[in-house]
Design a protein around this motif. Structure first.
Motif, PDB file in Angstrom:
ATOM      1  N   SER A  99       0.703  -1.267  -0.026  1.00  0.00           N
ATOM      2  CA  SER A  99       0.176   0.074  -0.059  1.00  0.00           C
ATOM      3  C   SER A  99       0.648   1.351  -0.093  1.00  0.00           C
ATOM      4  O   SER A  99       0.609   2.165  -0.781  1.00  0.00           O
ATOM      5  CB  SER A  99      -1.000   0.141   1.261  1.00  0.00           C
ATOM      6  N   THR A 104       0.879   4.032  -2.965  1.00  0.00           N
ATOM      7  CA  THR A 104       0.675   5.623  -2.564  1.00  0.00           C
ATOM      8  C   THR A 104       1.774   6.392  -3.123  1.00  0.00           C
ATOM      9  O   THR A 104       1.408   7.548  -3.804  1.00  0.00           O
ATOM     10  CB  THR A 104       0.299   5.707  -1.042  1.00  0.00           C
ATOM     11  N   ARG A 116       1.337  12.032   1.258  1.00  0.00           N
ATOM     12  CA  ARG A 116       1.226  10.718   0.591  1.00  0.00           C
ATOM     13  C   ARG A 116       2.653  10.082   0.730  1.00  0.00           C
ATOM     14  O   ARG A 116       2.910   9.105   0.169  1.00  0.00           O
ATOM     15  CB  ARG A 116       0.782  10.837  -0.802  1.00  0.00           C
ATOM     16  N   SER A 118       2.886   8.324   4.379  1.00  0.00           N
ATOM     17  CA  SER A 118       3.083   6.957   4.274  1.00  0.00           C
ATOM     18  C   SER A 118       4.207   6.390   4.760  1.00  0.00           C
ATOM     19  O   SER A 118       3.966   5.106   5.408  1.00  0.00           O
ATOM     20  CB  SER A 118       3.069   6.701   2.688  1.00  0.00           C
TER      21      SER A 118
END
Length: 269
Positions: A134, A138, A163, A167
């Motif tokens: 993920s 991203t 992001r 992240s």
């Protein structure tokens, strides 16, 4: 819950040497430089600090491997940042690397991150791989959205920081919590904490970065706005810490916030 110390930087460095040391694939030198260049292992140590806050046993090789994985992800961000800086040419820089080699280096760090994360079997392996997947998705999307010819607005820059740096931080806390096998704190809360930690630390570093070199990310943003953003994210991190259950050993996590607070105070003198 018994408190344990976080992962030592020297252990993370040793793991990174192990996974990057002998490879001779094209782009590995660029990948190795991107991973070695940061002056700390802050994001990797977030993994260890989160694990220590939640676990009933000391960190083992699996936690060290996860910490190294996050530093490889950090290196991937640095490489993509360097390429974005070099190709956009919006700010002075001395980057001259072959873009093809830079992309190969990024691909190498991508595959090495997954192999490092899976190098030690763990019951939560599927959860850990999903968190890393993920994050890469991203982060890669964030850089793809940053190739516009028009200058980004402040809101777009903040979304970019969230992001990428967010992240990175969220992945660190998610991996630490997963390896601790503690489900008392919802993963969404763990990710919220990591996202705030990651953006606060990264934004503060951007404030003091040499504009002629590639930082973790290199947005064009007013310094005062960046400072305000870093402070806001640091407050969110403190709120997230305060909201954790009493069983969580937050003493291992508080220094991560305090470090950036002290650095901000020093910069403002």
């Amino acid at each position: 819950m018994t408190a344990h110390g976080p992962v030592d930087r020297t252990d993370i460095d040793a793991e990174l040497v192990r996974v990057l040391g002998d490879a001779d694939t094209r782009g590995v030198d660029v990948a190795r430089e991107a991973v070695e260049e940061p002056a700390d292992r802050w994001y990797g140590q977030v993994v260890g600090a989160t694990y220590a806050a939640l676990a009933d046993s000391p960190a083992d090789d699996t936690v060290v491997a996860a910490a190294a994985t996050v530093e490889l992800l950090r290196g991937y961000i640095r490489i993509r940042s360097q390429l974005l800086t070099q190709l956009s040419d919006e700010r002075p820089h001395s980057l001259t690397a072959d873009p093809e080699i830079v992309l190969l280096a990024g691909d190498y760090l991508y595959t090495t991150a997954f192999s490092t994360l899976g190098s030690n079997p763990h019951p939560r392996c599927g959860e850990n791989v999903a968190a890393l997947s993920s994050a890469f998705e991203t982060i890669t999307d964030a850089f793809s959205r940053s190739t516009s010819d028009t200058a980004p607005s402040d809101d777009q820059v903040l979304a970019f920081l969230d992001r990428t740096l967010g992240s990175l931080g969220a992945t660190a806390t998610r991996l630490g919590a997963s390896l601790a096998a503690d489900d008392s704190v919802p993963r969404a809360d763990v990710a919220t904490l990591g996202r705030a930690l990651g953006t606060a630390h990264g934004a503060q570093r951007l404030r003091t970065a040499d504009p002629g070199s590639a930082a973790v990310v290199s947005p064009a943003m007013d310094e005062s706005a960046l400072r305000e953003y870093a402070e806001t994210q640091r407050e969110k991190a403190m709120d997230a810490l305060d909201a954790l259950p009493g069983s969580v050993g937050v003493a291992t996590l508080h220094p991560l916030v305090a470090e950036d607070t002290a650095r901000t105070d020093e910069d403002d003198r």
